[in-house]
Design an enzyme around this catalytic site. Structure first.
Site, mmCIF file in Angstrom:
data_model
loop_
_atom_site.group_PDB
_atom_site.id
_atom_site.type_symbol
_atom_site.label_atom_id
_atom_site.label_comp_id
_atom_site.label_asym_id
_atom_site.label_seq_id
_atom_site.Cartn_x
_atom_site.Cartn_y
_atom_site.Cartn_z
ATOM 1 N N LYS A 65 0.852 -1.197 0.000
ATOM 2 C CA LYS A 65 0.000 0.000 0.000
ATOM 3 C C LYS A 65 0.885 1.243 0.000
ATOM 4 C CE LYS A 65 -4.003 1.999 2.437
ATOM 5 N NZ LYS A 65 -4.888 1.908 3.619
ATOM 6 N N SER A 142 -9.840 1.763 2.472
ATOM 7 C CA SER A 142 -8.969 2.569 1.626
ATOM 8 C C SER A 142 -7.910 1.750 0.881
ATOM 9 C CB SER A 142 -8.287 3.634 2.488
ATOM 10 O OG SER A 142 -7.378 3.040 3.394
ATOM 11 N N SER A 167 -10.011 -0.418 6.641
ATOM 12 C CA SER A 167 -9.410 -0.301 5.309
ATOM 13 C C SER A 167 -8.779 -1.575 4.767
ATOM 14 C CB SER A 167 -8.354 0.803 5.308
ATOM 15 O OG SER A 167 -8.980 2.059 5.348
#
Lengths: 457, 468
Positions: A65, A142, A167
């Site tokens: 990420k 997210s 997330s």
């Protein structure tokens, strides 16, 4: 499965250089349509693949990420304000993966700094990642890029994602992959660009329980560089955990099709001899969301203060005094959602409001943890759908009812506030779209969660 | 406490003398070249995380105990948010509602100055204005200082004059140096002062950026005078923050005063709460070094040193340390007298403080031994002390080479006295009729004959004996 692939690499049956080269080609192709990656570091990935012959992840392609630092690879937390920033260090979790022979093939797309549930609040000038099953739909957020890429690629792959309020499990559910958010503190946050430090957790996404477990075993260790990192506390694995169904998540506001898909799995558990009962978390349901947003925004508003165009990331021509310059850079490069959270978070900790909002939220959080602790005396695992809806079309996101939005948050915010480990298990599909089932356990019970998931796999 | 004409409260920032910074392992000392002693934590790089230096906590606890504070049961850090170019993260890791120490006191003579709180925090970076503070069009940032450990000592508004503020600072520095937590030679101590006067209805003005204990009196005198002048001119004292410009000797308005609540404090979620257990405190308490007040008592009671000598010596840790070393080799009260009078005299004469003192214990031991054995006169001793300010040398050798041994052979002295008596019959007569002046004249003559090497006291005795 990754362990089979790694064996082949170690035995010389698979050439990691050749493998990574074709993996990169595939990722680039996928990215053109789905926008899962903010950066694809081809050169360093190829260079690293030449050395990758040993380790538990020898030659395995890993994506990370964007908010998790990878040394010398542009890492922006999905924000234009960090465009061009190349971290000086690897996050501890990244370092541990590299030490086992993993090859970083991509930084993955996300809501800017993690501020969102659909991965649509991307940084200025960045692309929105699309659902791997239907590009008209959101892949959740997210950590949307991590989930989408994990689902879409054909080669062995795991992704390092991050969760503050949901997330990891939200996008894992919308994309139909496994995602584990560990107990707060098990995985070092060193090298993680902060959203809300008391809530942020790094965790893996994968397409099998074994892969998830392998990555957890590698990244979940004590780290002296993060004061809040405890490592795993080796809690005893519960052999036949008692399951508690969260009553309110099989009720109004949750898509009945999602409910019945998850119920099928519950029946499967019952048949395997698990005891199943219904439980409620009244306090968490009532105060969880306000508590979560107050704490996370207060912390986020201080974390984001350092981005001012002075030491790294986006710069502007120098003029005016420092206040004017900082404001200019921040106005130009933060997206709307970041600005909203900075303003609300700053407000809630200012004179006159701090007691009523910030401090009260901190006290409520303790009460919520107590509520979970109490419920874990009668059941071992809490079960609910991960998301109350199927992955929405981009066009429909704005039309979600307040109850649907509330239900989206409430399912994942509780365990995140309480720092509890939780896991998304793909639970079949409805109309071709993935459905996810959420398992939550007591602190440090990751292995119990993984064992339970293994039964259902 | 609002009845004195001038009311002053201080916030003193002290740099703790640890090897490494408060939240990372960068050294606090070493290269002076800008930005060479910093890491991702000092620079506030995204992803960096603070880790507490436990030595800094130990040092801060020592200070809390020395100031008789109530020590908090847990250490909690908070983020103090404000934007400024010297702040790596645009927040400072500090302490807010739960300071490490509270409700302490420091005694100044008969008065107890109440300490409101003692807390730990990190130092920001240093700003350099290449062509002067008010004219430079840009500023450079040096992060070498960023993250150095500080303690802030906040007093109640108990100080009634700039002089008292100076005394407070001086006493605090003495305590810090005794505790071994502050580098007296290189360490930085800074103060912000809240100043108000009766004529201004005790409207508080904050004066920032006062360095060292000498400047505090100057800065506060200036501010008190400024406030008096404003009132006299019919102006209202504004609640504001002013900055002290030491070079020009004035304070300048910076901004209207903000309150602590406006910094939007939150608990720092990167740092865990640390329990301060009774065992921890007991351990620090038992390893606390002897403080100045305890030394004074020991000097007077055990070493029979004159109270004035004991007080003066103990008030300066470096002076006291040298004295302790010297006193273990020679007569203690005698050494105390010499060090208090003569060492301080020669230092003052050259405008030096103890940190610049070049005279070592070795030389003092030699010098005081010679004096005590009457091998040299006090007069010669004073001259040697002055010479030692230029650097160490072999005193015994020097005395021998320059023929400075005291004439203490009674036979020789008696001969010289007899000569003087014979040469000055008139003076002898005057002395017999009660003139002390004549005795001094005769002693002077003998001293001249001995080329200053005789002890005046001894000569005095011999003449008295011979003349009677």
């Amino acid at each position: 499965m990754i362990s089979d692939f790694v064996k082949s690499v170690q035995q010389g049956k698979i050439d990691p250089v050749h493998h990574i080269r074709s993996a990169l080609e595939e990722v680039k192709n996928i990215n053109q349509q789905f926008h899962y990656c903010t950066t694809i570091p081809e050169q360093s990935a190829l260079a690293e693949s030449k050395e990758a012959k040993t380790g538990r992840l020898a030659g395995v392609a890993v994506s990370v990420k964007d908010c998790i630092c990878v040394k010398d690879i542009e890492s922006t937390a999905g924000s234009a304000i960090l465009k061009g920033y190349h971290p000086v260090m690897d996050a501890t979790a990244v370092q541990r993966l590299k030490d086992e022979g993993a090859i970083i093939i991509a930084k993955t797309a996300q809501d800017e700094f993690g501020f969102g549930s659909f991965a649509v609040n991307v940084g200025i000038g960045m692309e929105i990642p699309k659902n791997p099953v239907d590009p008209e739909r959101a892949c959740g957020g997210s950590s949307g890029g991590s989930a989408g890429l994990t689902r879409k690629v054909s080669f062995p792959h795991v992704s390092l994602a991050e969760s503050t309020g949901g997330s990891i499990v939200c996008p894992a559910s919308f994309c139909g992959v496994y995602g584990l958010c560990p107990t707060y503190g098990v995985v070092s946050r060193y090298g993680l660009m902060d959203y809300a430090n008391s809530l942020d957790k790094i965790g893996p996404m994968a397409t099998s329980v074994d892969d998830l477990k392998l990555v957890m075993d590698i990244i979940g260790h004590m780290d002296p560089r993060d004061s809040t990192c405890t490592g795993p506390q080796h809690a005893k694995v519960i052999q036949k955990p008692r399951i508690g169904l969260l009553k309110s998540s099989f009720a109004q506001g949750v898509d009945p099709k999602v409910q019945s898909a998850v119920r099928e799995f519950v029946e499967k558990l019952k048949r395997s001899g698990f005891s199943v009962s219904e439980v409620e978390l009244p306090l968490t349901e009532k105060y969880g969301i306000s508590c979560y947003y107050l704490i996370s925004m207060c912390e986020a508003s201080t974390n984001l203060a350092k981005f001012c165009g002075m030491r790294y990331g986006a710069h502007e021509p120098l003029d005016g005094n420092f206040n004017e310059y900082f404001s200019k850079v921040r106005s130009k490069y933060f997206n709307e959602e970041s600005k909203r959270r900075i303003i609300i978070g700053t407000f809630a900790r200012m004179a006159g409001y701090r007691d009523a909002y910030y401090l009260k939220a901190m006290r409520v959080r303790t009460k919520i943890i107590e509520e979970y602790k109490k419920i874990f005396t009668s059941v071992d695992i809490l079960l609910s759908p991960t998301m109350p809806i199927l992955p929405p079309r981009f066009a429909d996101i704005g039309n979600l009812s307040p109850l649907q939005q509330y239900m989206m948050d409430i399912m994942t915010v509780g365990p995140n506030l309480a720092g509890l480990p939780h896991l998304n298990i793909p639970a079949g599909s409805v109309e071709g779209l993935p459905v996810g089932m959420l398992l939550i356990a007591d602190h440090y019970q990751e292995q119990t969660l993984l064992a339970c998931a293994k039964v259902l796999e | 406490m609002m009845h004195t004409d001038v009311v002053i409260g201080l916030e003193v920032h002290v740099e703790l003398d640890t090897m490494t910074k408060l939240f990372c392992s960068c050294p606090t000392k070493g290269s002076e070249s800008p930005n060479t002693r910093c890491c991702d934590v000092c620079l506030g790089m995204p992803g960096s995380k603070p880790v507490l230096n436990s030595k800094a906590l130990e040092y801060a606890l020592r200070l809390c105990l020395a100031l008789k504070c109530n020590v908090s049961k847990e250490l909690v850090f908070s983020r103090k948010s404000y934007f400024y170019p010297d702040m790596a993260k645009n927040y400072q890791i500090s302490q807010y509602e739960l300071p490490l120490g509270a409700k302490g006191s420091l005694t100044l003579g008969a008065k107890a100055v109440n300490i409101k709180r003692v807390h730990m925090e990190e130092d920001p970076a240093a700003l350099t204005h290449p062509s002067g503070m008010h004219t430079s069009s840009f500023v450079l940032v040096d992060y070498n200082r960023s993250g150095n450990p500080l303690v802030e000592v906040v007093t109640e508004p108990d100080l009634a004059s700039p002089e008292e503020a100076r005394e407070f600072m001086k006493k605090l520095i003495t305590i810090l140096s005794y505790l071994g937590i502050f580098d007296v030679k290189q360490g930085i101590i800074k103060a912000d002062a809240n100043v108000s006067i009766k004529a201004g209805n005790y409207q508080r003005v904050e004066v920032k950026n006062i360095t060292g204990f000498k400047d505090i009196e100057r800065a506060l005198q200036h501010e008190v005078e400024r406030q008096k002048r404003e009132v006299k001119e019919g102006k209202k004292i504004m609640a504001e923050t002013r900055s002290w410009d030491s070079d020009v000797g004035i304070t300048r308005s910076l901004r209207l005063k903000e309150t602590e609540e406006e910094y939007g404090y939150i608990f720092d979620p990167d740092l865990v709460l640390i329990d301060i257990t009774p065992e921890m405190i007991a351990k620090i308490q038992s390893s606390m070094p002897e403080l100045a007040e305890q030394r004074v008592v020991r000097y007077i009671n055990e070493w029979k040193i004159a109270p004035i000598d004991a007080e003066v010596i103990a008030s300066d840790k470096l002076l006291s340390d040298i004295f302790e070393h010297v006193a273990s080799h020679v007569d203690k009260p005698y050494a105390a007298k010499w060090i208090r009078r003569e060492l301080i005299r020669v230092l003052n004469y050259q405008g030096k403080e103890m940190p610049q003192n070049p005279i070592r214990a070795e030389e003092l031991i030699m010098l005081i031994t010679l004096l005590q054995q009457k091998k040299i006169t006090e007069n010669t001793g004073q001259k040697i002390m002055e010479l030692l300010m230029e650097g160490p040398f072999n005193i015994v050798e020097y005395v021998r080479k320059n023929n400075l041994e005291a004439v203490s052979d009674t036979g020789v002295l008696e001969r010289l006295c007899r000569e003087a008596i014979a040469e000055h019959p008139a003076a002898v007569e005057d002395f017999r009729s009660g003139s002390d002046k004549s005795l001094n004249f005769l002693v002077g003559k003998v001293m001249a004959k001995s080329k200053g090497k005789a002890s005046p006291k001894e000569v005095n005795e011999i003449i008295k004996k011979l003349v009677r």
